[in-house]
Write a protein that holds these residues in place. Structure first.
Motif, PDB file in Angstrom:
ATOM      1  N   LEU A 613       0.771  -1.520   0.075  1.00  0.00           N
ATOM      2  CA  LEU A 613      -0.228  -0.067   0.319  1.00  0.00           C
ATOM      3  C   LEU A 613       0.714   1.779  -0.257  1.00  0.00           C
ATOM      4  CD1 LEU A 613      -2.914  -1.197   2.876  1.00  0.00           C
ATOM      5  CD2 LEU A 613      -3.025  -1.365   0.267  1.00  0.00           C
ATOM      6  N   VAL A 614       1.985   1.073   0.277  1.00  0.00           N
ATOM      7  CA  VAL A 614       2.790   2.655   0.159  1.00  0.00           C
ATOM      8  C   VAL A 614       3.220   3.105  -1.583  1.00  0.00           C
ATOM      9  CG1 VAL A 614       5.407   3.325   1.021  1.00  0.00           C
ATOM     10  CG2 VAL A 614       4.240   1.220   2.139  1.00  0.00           C
ATOM     11  N   SER A 615       3.302   4.120  -1.440  1.00  0.00           N
ATOM     12  CA  SER A 615       3.536   4.630  -3.065  1.00  0.00           C
ATOM     13  C   SER A 615       5.738   4.456  -2.944  1.00  0.00           C
ATOM     14  CB  SER A 615       2.858   6.307  -3.002  1.00  0.00           C
ATOM     15  OG  SER A 615       3.657   7.454  -4.296  1.00  0.00           O
ATOM     16  N   ILE A 616       5.682   3.856  -3.638  1.00  0.00           N
ATOM     17  CA  ILE A 616       7.556   4.237  -4.134  1.00  0.00           C
ATOM     18  C   ILE A 616       7.889   5.524  -4.816  1.00  0.00           C
ATOM     19  CG2 ILE A 616       7.755   1.724  -3.710  1.00  0.00           C
ATOM     20  CD1 ILE A 616       7.748   1.474  -6.858  1.00  0.00           C
ATOM     21  N   PRO A 617       9.486   5.411  -4.380  1.00  0.00           N
ATOM     22  CA  PRO A 617      10.021   6.773  -4.905  1.00  0.00           C
ATOM     23  C   PRO A 617       9.824   7.268  -6.183  1.00  0.00           C
ATOM     24  CG  PRO A 617      11.505   5.558  -3.470  1.00  0.00           C
ATOM     25  CD  PRO A 617       9.995   5.013  -3.764  1.00  0.00           C
ATOM     26  N   ARG A 618       9.979   6.186  -7.201  1.00  0.00           N
ATOM     27  CA  ARG A 618       9.551   5.492  -8.661  1.00  0.00           C
ATOM     28  C   ARG A 618       8.117   5.964  -9.597  1.00  0.00           C
ATOM     29  NH1 ARG A 618      12.273   1.208  -7.779  1.00  0.00           N
ATOM     30  NH2 ARG A 618      10.230  -0.499  -8.584  1.00  0.00           N
ATOM     31  N   ASP A 619       7.243   5.743  -8.294  1.00  0.00           N
ATOM     32  CA  ASP A 619       5.786   6.886  -8.818  1.00  0.00           C
ATOM     33  C   ASP A 619       5.894   8.104  -8.797  1.00  0.00           C
ATOM     34  OD1 ASP A 619       4.677   4.032  -7.647  1.00  0.00           O
ATOM     35  OD2 ASP A 619       3.553   4.216  -5.684  1.00  0.00           O
ATOM     36  N   THR A 620       4.898   8.245 -10.289  1.00  0.00           N
ATOM     37  CA  THR A 620       4.700   9.439 -10.926  1.00  0.00           C
ATOM     38  C   THR A 620       3.395  10.412  -9.678  1.00  0.00           C
ATOM     39  OG1 THR A 620       3.228   9.211 -11.846  1.00  0.00           O
ATOM     40  CG2 THR A 620       5.055   8.705 -12.964  1.00  0.00           C
ATOM     41  N   ILE A 621       3.787  11.601 -10.441  1.00  0.00           N
ATOM     42  CA  ILE A 621       2.826  12.661  -9.291  1.00  0.00           C
ATOM     43  C   ILE A 621       1.939  11.684 -10.075  1.00  0.00           C
ATOM     44  CG2 ILE A 621       1.249  14.765  -9.102  1.00  0.00           C
ATOM     45  CD1 ILE A 621       4.082  14.776  -7.684  1.00  0.00           C
ATOM     46  N   ASN A 622       1.135  11.657 -11.281  1.00  0.00           N
ATOM     47  CA  ASN A 622       0.080  11.581 -11.842  1.00  0.00           C
ATOM     48  C   ASN A 622      -0.932   9.937 -10.882  1.00  0.00           C
ATOM     49  OD1 ASN A 622      -0.690  13.160 -13.206  1.00  0.00           O
ATOM     50  ND2 ASN A 622       0.129  12.492 -14.729  1.00  0.00           N
ATOM     51  N   ALA A 623       0.803   9.006 -10.711  1.00  0.00           N
ATOM     52  CA  ALA A 623       0.231   7.438 -10.128  1.00  0.00           C
ATOM     53  C   ALA A 623      -0.472   8.122  -8.549  1.00  0.00           C
ATOM     54  CB  ALA A 623       2.038   7.058 -10.191  1.00  0.00           C
ATOM     55  N   ARG A 624       0.363   9.268  -7.869  1.00  0.00           N
ATOM     56  CA  ARG A 624       0.095   9.168  -6.901  1.00  0.00           C
ATOM     57  C   ARG A 624      -1.317   9.735  -6.953  1.00  0.00           C
ATOM     58  NH1 ARG A 624       5.955  10.375  -5.741  1.00  0.00           N
ATOM     59  NH2 ARG A 624       6.800   8.818  -4.212  1.00  0.00           N
ATOM     60  N   MET A 625      -1.098  10.891  -7.604  1.00  0.00           N
ATOM     61  CA  MET A 625      -3.152  11.316  -7.598  1.00  0.00           C
ATOM     62  C   MET A 625      -4.005  10.206  -7.999  1.00  0.00           C
ATOM     63  SD  MET A 625      -3.004  14.674  -6.696  1.00  0.00           S
ATOM     64  CE  MET A 625      -1.424  14.365  -5.829  1.00  0.00           C
ATOM     65  N   HIS A 626      -3.894   9.437  -8.730  1.00  0.00           N
ATOM     66  CA  HIS A 626      -4.432   7.786  -8.484  1.00  0.00           C
ATOM     67  C   HIS A 626      -4.534   7.565  -7.535  1.00  0.00           C
ATOM     68  CE1 HIS A 626      -6.665   4.538 -10.127  1.00  0.00           C
ATOM     69  NE2 HIS A 626      -5.691   4.401  -9.227  1.00  0.00           N
ATOM     70  N   ARG A 627      -3.986   7.198  -6.708  1.00  0.00           N
ATOM     71  CA  ARG A 627      -3.308   6.297  -5.215  1.00  0.00           C
ATOM     72  C   ARG A 627      -4.853   6.970  -4.326  1.00  0.00           C
ATOM     73  NH1 ARG A 627       0.094   1.665  -2.760  1.00  0.00           N
ATOM     74  NH2 ARG A 627      -0.427   1.126  -5.312  1.00  0.00           N
ATOM     75  N   LEU A 628      -4.388   7.956  -4.767  1.00  0.00           N
ATOM     76  CA  LEU A 628      -4.797   9.311  -3.180  1.00  0.00           C
ATOM     77  C   LEU A 628      -5.933   9.205  -3.745  1.00  0.00           C
ATOM     78  CD1 LEU A 628      -2.776  13.147  -3.144  1.00  0.00           C
ATOM     79  CD2 LEU A 628      -4.094  11.829  -1.448  1.00  0.00           C
ATOM     80  N   GLY A 629      -7.126   9.259  -4.974  1.00  0.00           N
ATOM     81  CA  GLY A 629      -8.669   9.386  -5.240  1.00  0.00           C
ATOM     82  C   GLY A 629      -8.988   7.671  -4.786  1.00  0.00           C
ATOM     83  N   VAL A 630      -8.015   6.865  -5.216  1.00  0.00           N
ATOM     84  CA  VAL A 630      -8.750   5.387  -4.718  1.00  0.00           C
ATOM     85  C   VAL A 630      -8.690   5.445  -2.696  1.00  0.00           C
ATOM     86  CG1 VAL A 630      -8.131   2.683  -4.437  1.00  0.00           C
ATOM     87  CG2 VAL A 630      -7.816   4.007  -6.547  1.00  0.00           C
TER      88      VAL A 630
END
Length: 968
Positions: A613-630
């Motif tokens: 469930l952790v967002s890792i350093p390689r994740d893009t800003i868009n990927a982080r935004m998607h996971r935030l929304g989920v």
């Protein structure tokens, strides 16, 4: 005698106890070894307002409560129902199930015991009726117990004592004294009324005249061992005696049965008993047996009942050769001779499950099944021509009379509802549920586009879930699913698949992974295309107790910073009640091996997999935004954000506080996509460096971002040893997680208003004690949520922490943050001053007016190095800055240009925008440019004297840079 002494009296010392709790449609049972466990389970059921029962026998293993597992017996028992509804004849059947009241039941029981000479029994007031026990002086086996219990049941019928016929079975459960009967309002107490005397097995056998069944002198017919599948399918097969007799009347049935019916007064006893054996095992049972007996001159209804009961327990339907033996020649000319073995096969058909008033099949899970918590299930009625067998399975009604119905699938499989996926442009799916005999219930969704068409992939999709059929069955099963979907579309609207976790449906539900949590229970909620990638990591693993051992490690002194960060798991769902959309907690670990990732794993373990469930350093800003929304209301964790640029962190901080991602347009269309990236949660991040320092280097006044996150450093601690840390964090935490979240969420849903009260009261306490300001509202909300969430988790038994000690640490944290983040004094002046300092070499310092005596303009004090951006006029104290460059600089530093000019206007500094030749007073002939005009005569603004050096400096010195400017 204490409330629970009855169990010590009537139960054997060896074996497993069975404890059952029933509340409405919910049935729970546990098999335990010790009396202490019995009391604990019974109390838990009682606290949950369940009717509490115990198994009257002890069991060989804890596998199940089947009759075959009942091994140790120390009493005989019966159950006598009392009450107006029991003592009144049924309006349809005319049957009476008990007595009008307890005194009547006691009188009848006394008459029965005196008639037979039975010893005084032990009596329990069940709250309505009577539970009766004859306690033995020794433990006996089921083989010894059953003949006596069966005889006791027969004698109740013979002597007109109305007892529950179902209570004479080995696996019977009766109420525990000291509990409550919740069928009454208010609940009535279950209590011991009378203590009887102990008796012996020999005495009971003699009093009841128990006769052992004679040994069989014949060799039983060899039979082929039936498979589990065959036995399961046989459960749906029944025989109708009426069907047999109608066929027989038309010359297509059994001649022997017609003969028996027409000659009741003259046939032999053996032939009559053969006829009764067919009737007894047909659907009509005793009713058919009475029809085959009522014309006999010595007809005795009680005798018929006893014979039928005896046949049903100890016999079976007689074979055709038995009829031929008892009535030679009676089978001559039968068209079925040699084709069937017994007449009962002529009445066979598939038993159809009944549908309740709401259009559902109601399935009563037998308590003897190997399930921990058997419950009542509701299955939607199947669309015609399909129907459910009485014991489960899907059948297809035959198109023509006389043809057998077809088996489609032997287990329960059905479409629960249709669904729309907002993340897939509202594509529809069917939620299918299947019950397999050993693997239990499974639910899965299938897109509707995959269940239609000649080459439908549904067969393969079902096979992946264990649904396998013989030739021809899968085609009918596809037809069944299609028909079910069409039927559902007329019955109710499709439900929306969950695209986010957290609060849903006006806070009446909480979504965690593929589970919908309500105050009443936890239900399957199929994940949407948006959530399924993360939902797979949110299933509970291991045990709650093992997880608690790890999570409570942070309660050790010195680990308060770690504990507060981990509390984000409980604080995040509360943030929506604080009027904020998002905020960040960043924990700084300067040294490797200090446990920064572990802190995030601890937080995640409340809801699911610690690492996945952790967002890792390689994740893009868009990927982080998607996971935030989920994640929505669940915590969002980011590991190792050290290398994130200050610009990206600033963007992320603002986006989190806004609570939604960017709108996006559909491909090849002017329409906007459904924006599912919204959230109201807390984010927990870890890094090796301070983002407060990074933001300060990026902007002159990063106060907006700084106040949106809490940042603190966690140093090395030896509170947890290396070996212990490896064992607990690297192994035990990874094997036990995801249990606490469901429990916490269910409490929140059931106690939403109380949760809001708690978090607001915690915030009020913090604000008052620390005198927090409006500027510090993000800190106030974050701290209140984490502390309130932890307090709730502690109160419901999930965690065990020294909360006063952690509260004290948090208060000091806020004081430290306040000292290091002083609000900027005069924002507008600071912005202009910062710009001048950074571009002082691009400034022209020259008087604006000519000398009154010579009419000549003085030489410049300083000429620019590079592009000319700023013009100072020391004599008039006016300043001009190139408008475009200054505006671009403000935008880059995320400063609102218009707001800045408004502030400068209010102070009398900004005199407007104009065009001016910036090189006036020099030998360079420049062109006019757009500038902003600032009056430096205004108080509390920039003093130009600091920039023009000593008054006596040679004006013609070539514009040398004064010491002050050199320093800048």
């Amino acid at each position: 005698m204490t409330d629970f002494d009855l169990l010590d009296t009537v139960l054997a010392p060896e074996g497993w106890f069975a404890v059952v709790g029933i509340k409405g449609k919910s049935v729970q049972q546990e098999l335990v070894q010790t009396r202490e466990e019995v009391d604990k389970v019974a109390q838990r059921f009682l606290d949950d307002e369940r009717n509490v029962y115990f198994g009257c026998a002890k069991y060989e293993t804890n596998a199940n409560r089947k009759q075959e597992n009942a091994k140790y017996f120390k009493a005989f028992w019966m159950d006598i129902d009392c009450g107006p509804d029991k003592g009144t004849p049924d309006p349809v059947t005319g049957k009476i199930e008990g007595y009008l009241d307890q005194p009547t039941g006691l009188r009848e029981l006394k008459r029965f015991c005196e008639t037979l000479g039975l010893p005084r029994p032990t009596l329990v007031d069940s709250g309505r009726g009577l539970h009766v026990y004859w306690v033995l002086d020794e433990v006996i086996s089921r083989e010894q117990w059953e003949p006596v219990s069966n005889r006791l049941k027969d004698l109740c019928a013979i002597h007109n004592l109305i007892a529950d016929n179902n209570c004479f079975e080995p696996a019977r459960v009766l109420r525990i004294p000291g509990t409550l009967n919740f069928k009454d309002s208010p609940p009535s107490e279950v209590s011991t009324m009378v203590l009887g005397r102990t008796t012996t097995l020999a005495e009971m056998r003699e009093i009841l005249n128990v006769v052992d069944a004679p040994k069989k002198l014949f060799t039983p017919r060899p039979s082929k061992e039936r498979s589990a599948l065959t036995l399961s399918l046989m459960g749906n097969r029944i025989s109708k005696f009426k069907k047999i007799m109608l066929k027989s009347a038309n010359g297509e049935g059994c001649q022997q049965l017609v003969h028996c019916y027409q000659n009741q007064e003259s046939i032999s006893y053996d032939l009559w008993r053969s006829a009764l054996s067919i009737a007894a095992f047909c659907e009509e049972g005793a009713a058919a047996a009475h029809k085959m007996s009522e014309k006999y001159p010595g007809y005795d209804p009680e005798e018929v009942e006893i014979k039928v009961h005896d046949l049903q327990r100890n016999g079976g339907p007689h074979f055709c050769d038995t009829f031929e033996k008892n009535n030679p020649g009676g089978c001559d000319g039968c068209q079925h001779k040699g084709k069937i073995t017994t007449p009962i096969l002529l009445g066979k058909e598939i038993a159809t499950a009944e549908v309740d008033e709401e259009g559902n099949y109601v399935v009563e899970d037998d308590l003897e099944q190997e399930e921990e918590e058997p419950v009542q299930r509701y299955i939607p009625a199947f669309p015609y021509p399909f129907f459910r067998g009485a014991k489960g399975g899907i059948y297809l009604k035959s198109a023509a009379d006389g043809e057998d119905d077809k088996l489609v699938y032997e287990h329960d499989l059905y479409v629960v509802k249709t669904l729309k996926d907002p993340a897939a442009d509202n594509a529809m799916s069917a939620l299918i549920r299947v019950h397999l005999p050993k693997d239990g219930m499974d639910e899965f969704s299938v897109p509707l586009e995959q269940i239609v068409g000649k080459e439908s992939p549904l067969k393969k999709l079902l096979a992946r879930r264990g649904v396998v059929g013989f030739a021809g069955q899968m085609e009918n099963l596809t037809y069944f699913v299609q028909a079910s979907v069409k039927e559902l579309q007329y019955a109710k609207k499709a439900e929306i698949m969950r695209a986010q976790f957290g609060w849903a449906d006006n806070d009446s539900k909480f979504i965690v992974g593929d589970r919908e949590i309500t105050a009443e229970g936890i239900y399957y909620s199929p994940p949407s295309m948006h959530t399924k990638g993360i939902a797979q990591w949110m299933n509970p693993v291991g045990t709650l107790e093992k997880w608690q051992e790890v999570f409570n490690l942070y309660n050790r002194p010195g680990l308060e910073p770690n504990a507060f960060a981990a509390f984000t798991a409980f604080g995040s769902p509360l943030l929506k009640f604080m009027g904020l959309n998002g905020a960040i907690i960043n924990v700084i670990f300067r040294k490797s091996g200090s446990g920064k990732s572990t802190t995030l794993y601890m937080c995640n373990s409340v809801w699911g997999h610690p690492e996945k469930l952790v967002s890792i350093p390689r994740d893009t800003i868009n990927a982080r935004m998607h996971r935030l929304g989920v994640m929505n209301n669940l915590p969002f964790t980011m590991d190792e954000i050290t290398n994130m640029s200050a610009e990206d962190f600033s963007d992320l901080s603002y986006a989190m506080s806004q609570g939604r991602g960017k709108d996006r347009q559909k491909a090849q269309s002017n329409e906007l996509r459904a924006n599912l990236t919204s959230w109201q949660n807390l984010s927990l991040a870890s890094s090796n460096a301070s983002f407060e320092e990074k933001l300060s280097s990026l902007k002159n006044t990063p106060d907006g971002e700084l106040m949106r996150f809490i940042e603190y450093e966690i140093g090395y601690s030896d509170a947890i040893g290396v070996e212990e840390g490896k064992q607990m964090f690297d192994h035990q935490l990874r094997e036990n997680y995801g249990h606490a979240g469901d429990i916490y969420a269910q409490w929140l849903v059931a106690n939403r208003d109380e949760a809001i009260r708690i978090v607001l009261s915690v915030q009020a306490k913090i604000d008052k004690e620390l005198r927090l300001t409006q500027r510090e509202r993000f800190w106030s909300a974050q701290v209140a949520c984490n502390l309130a969430g932890a307090l709730i988790a502690q109160d419901i038994g999930l965690i065990d922490y020294d909360m006063p000690r952690i509260y004290k640490w948090v208060c000091q944290l806020i004081r430290d943050l306040r000292e290091t983040s002083v609000a900027p004094p005069d924002t507008a002046s600071n912005v202009v001053g910062d710009y001048i300092n950074r571009h002082i070499r691009n400034a022209l310092i020259v008087n604006g007016e000519a000398d009154a005596r010579t009419k000549l303009t003085a030489a410049p004090v300083q000429e620019p190095y590079g592009p000319l951006l700023i013009r100072f006029e020391p004599d008039t104290k006016q300043m001009y800055i190139v408008s475009k460059h200054f505006k671009d600089d403000c935008v880059k530093s995320q400063i609102n240009f218009r707001d800045l000019l408004k502030q400068l206007t209010k102070k009398g500094i900004y005199k407007g925008s104009t065009t001016r030749r910036m090189t006036t007073g020099t030998k360079i002939k420049g062109t006019p440019v757009h500038v902003i005009h600032l009056d430096c005569n205004a108080p509390d603004f920039i003093s130009l004297d600091d920039y023009i050096g000593t008054e006596g400096q040679d004006a013609g010195s070539g514009g040398g840079v004064p010491d002050q400017l050199e320093e800048v």
